[in-house]
Write an enzyme that holds these catalytic residues in place. Structure first.
Site, mmCIF file in Angstrom:
data_model
loop_
_atom_site.group_PDB
_atom_site.id
_atom_site.type_symbol
_atom_site.label_atom_id
_atom_site.label_comp_id
_atom_site.label_asym_id
_atom_site.label_seq_id
_atom_site.Cartn_x
_atom_site.Cartn_y
_atom_site.Cartn_z
ATOM 1 N N GLU A 1 0.832 -1.202 0.000
ATOM 2 C CA GLU A 1 0.000 0.000 0.000
ATOM 3 C C GLU A 1 0.875 1.264 0.000
ATOM 4 O O GLU A 1 1.746 1.434 0.856
ATOM 5 C CB GLU A 1 -0.917 -0.023 1.241
ATOM 6 C CG GLU A 1 -1.798 1.189 1.430
ATOM 7 C CD GLU A 1 -2.846 1.370 0.335
ATOM 8 O OE1 GLU A 1 -3.362 0.370 -0.203
ATOM 9 O OE2 GLU A 1 -3.154 2.536 0.021
ATOM 10 N N ASP B 1 1.454 -0.102 -4.874
ATOM 11 C CA ASP B 1 0.217 -0.045 -5.667
ATOM 12 C C ASP B 1 0.010 1.317 -6.315
ATOM 13 O O ASP B 1 -0.450 1.415 -7.444
ATOM 14 C CB ASP B 1 -1.009 -0.470 -4.831
ATOM 15 C CG ASP B 1 -1.279 0.422 -3.624
ATOM 16 O OD1 ASP B 1 -0.450 1.297 -3.311
ATOM 17 O OD2 ASP B 1 -2.344 0.242 -2.993
ATOM 18 N N HIS B 2 0.351 2.372 -5.571
ATOM 19 C CA HIS B 2 0.143 3.736 -6.099
ATOM 20 C C HIS B 2 0.799 4.754 -5.180
ATOM 21 O O HIS B 2 1.309 4.395 -4.116
ATOM 22 C CB HIS B 2 -1.355 4.045 -6.258
ATOM 23 C CG HIS B 2 -2.152 3.780 -5.008
ATOM 24 N ND1 HIS B 2 -1.984 4.490 -3.846
ATOM 25 C CD2 HIS B 2 -3.109 2.855 -4.729
ATOM 26 C CE1 HIS B 2 -2.804 4.033 -2.921
ATOM 27 N NE2 HIS B 2 -3.492 3.019 -3.428
ATOM 28 N N THR C 1 -6.310 0.793 -5.281
ATOM 29 C CA THR C 1 -5.542 -0.409 -4.956
ATOM 30 C C THR C 1 -6.002 -1.606 -5.779
ATOM 31 O O THR C 1 -5.194 -2.402 -6.262
ATOM 32 C CB THR C 1 -5.717 -0.728 -3.453
ATOM 33 O OG1 THR C 1 -5.172 0.361 -2.714
ATOM 34 C CG2 THR C 1 -5.023 -2.008 -3.053
HETATM 35 C C1 GP9 Z 1 -8.683 -1.615 1.378
HETATM 36 C C2 GP9 Z 1 -7.573 -1.029 0.589
HETATM 37 C C3 GP9 Z 1 -7.998 0.280 0.088
HETATM 38 O O1 GP9 Z 1 -9.101 -2.836 0.946
HETATM 39 O O2 GP9 Z 1 -7.175 -1.861 -0.428
HETATM 40 O O3 GP9 Z 1 -6.970 0.925 -0.516
HETATM 41 P P1 GP9 Z 1 -7.259 2.152 -1.516
HETATM 42 O O4 GP9 Z 1 -7.851 1.604 -2.751
HETATM 43 O O5 GP9 Z 1 -8.188 3.094 -0.794
HETATM 44 O O6 GP9 Z 1 -5.894 2.740 -1.741
#
Ligand code: GP9
Length: 423
Positions: free
Chosen positions: A38, A255-256, A82
């Protein structure tokens, strides 16, 4: 109407480099763990804050003799955040801009990494410590090829930060499930703690943050990603103890972005911290690391690429081809012909390639667009960018068409006669 009924005419870019491919099959028959982290941006990698290493454990993994580090790798997500990072990475398709890709096309047929590995005898499970229905994951995962989704309901959620279970507990409690999978396994693991706005209880603050950065998004992010890095380090040690590390390929990517340049005072602080203007280029730059145990590699690959390229790159490592589906990405080890076509954080048709960043004008008038050299950041004439701009639009259009018409199903079944409208 352009006839693309023969799937060889489709943009299977990832399968284009035939013959003797570098690092081909070095992970063959090994287990695979993919860690999607994340909000892991690339600027924290191999970097320090006031003399303190921000991500010591990921840095250690990168320095390992068996690792490849991609430092010019970019996010490619849309509304699904995500979950789009997951979707794009697993399938090498562009995300839709209408909704989260899992939400809109959860019922479609796909043939990405989980399916391809299952065809090779792997067990493919996905792990994420949040509500199963969020982003429509529970409905979408079976069609993505995952046989089981280990989610919040499968964990003992005692310690939480932000969205839910802390990364350390998530990893620790995942180990028994991974062992239950049998070998060879493919575990796709999505972390959670380092989620915006990056607030953590004081007891988790380890880095010394200067007064001026305390309670800023930047300061909180450094603490948060430092914590996640620690949990990754512990997980790797645990894999070693369990005897799983030596036969498992580990791939890790962000992811970002974490720090949007237009939010709070991120741009100002980041520009000061980096020593140059904090741009979309830095914001969307995420790391990709691939560790193949037993190999003597230790290489940094600076080919420009994105999450679209993850699947073809991993297939090369695992010694596999995508015999049935479609991939828009390239194998970043054996090709430099990259195209990172944007449509969300930059106007549609903007892109990065190995040389430049092209930003299409918001008003849609090509002459108002701008372009600069990725390395020197100096302007480039926009005329030089037009060919790839058209290609970027075309790729996005074909990918959308594939999703809207559930074409992978037809392609797999070879029922053919697929046509794409030419604009
Ligand atoms: C919660 C998480 C959310 O499941 O994956 O991340 P997000 O898409 O808000 O960055």
């Amino acid at each position: 109407i352009e006839d693309i009924s023969n799937k060889d005419d489709l943009p299977l870019r990832g399968n284009s480099s035939k013959g003797n491919k570098k690092y081909h099959g070095i992970g063959k028959d090994k287990n695979l763990i993919v860690l999607q982290v994340e909000a892991l941006q690339n600027f924290v990698i191999n970097n320090k804050y006031e003399g303190q290493e921000i991500t010591p454990n990921i840095n250690k993994l990168i320095k390992d003799k068996s690792s490849i580090y991609f430092d010019n790798y970019y996010q490619l997500i849309g509304r699904g955040n995500t979950s789009d990072a997951e979707f794009v990475s697993q399938n090498s398709l562009y995300p839709t801009m209408k909704d989260g890709s899992y939400a809109l096309y959860g019922d479609n047929t796909f043939y990405g990494l989980p399916w391809i590995l299952r065809d090779e005898g792997y067990t493919s499970w996905v792990f994420h410590g949040y509500k199963p229905e969020f982003w429509n994951r529970d409905k979408a995962y079976p069609n993505q090829g995952f046989e089981r989704f280990i989610n919040q309901e499968d964990f003992d959620v005692k310690n939480t930060i932000g969205f839910g279970i802390i990364d350390e507990d998530f990893f620790e409690q995942s180990i028994p499930y991974i062992k239950e999978m049998g070998e060879p396994f493919y575990s796709f693991m999505i972390t959670l703690t380092s989620h915006t706005p990056f607030n953590m209880p004081e007891e988790y603050h380890v880095l010394d943050i200067k007064e001026e950065h305390k309670d800023t998004m930047f300061g909180n992010y450094l603490q948060s990603i430092h914590y996640t890095d620690k949990s990754i380090g512990e997980f790797i040690e645990e894999l070693k103890k369990e005897g799983l590390y030596e036969n498992t390929v580990i791939a890790l990517y962000g992811d970002h972005f974490a720090l949007h340049s237009t939010h709070e005072n991120n741009e100002e602080i980041m520009t000061e911290y980096l020593g140059y203007d904090y741009d979309h280029q830095d914001m969307m730059n995420i790391p990709l690391v691939i560790h193949v145990p037993g190999e003597d590699i230790n290489e940094t690959i600076s080919t420009v690429g994105s999450q679209l390229d993850f699947l073809p790159t991993m297939l090369n490592i695992m010694g596999l081809e995508n015999e049935k589906g479609i991939m828009f990405g390239i194998d970043l080890i054996n090709s430099t012909d990259s195209l990172v076509a944007q449509q969300y954080y930059l106007p549609k048709g903007s892109y990065f390639d190995s040389e430049k960043q092209f930003v299409m004008a918001k008003d849609g008038i090509y002459d108002h667009s701008r372009c600069h050299d990725l390395k020197t950041r100096k302007p480039i004439k926009i005329e030089k960018a037009k060919g790839k701009y058209k290609k970027a639009l075309r790729e996005i259009e074909i990918s959308n068409y594939i999703l809207e018409n559930d074409l992978i199903k037809q392609i797999i079944n070879d029922s053919g006669n697929i046509k794409v409208k030419e604009k």
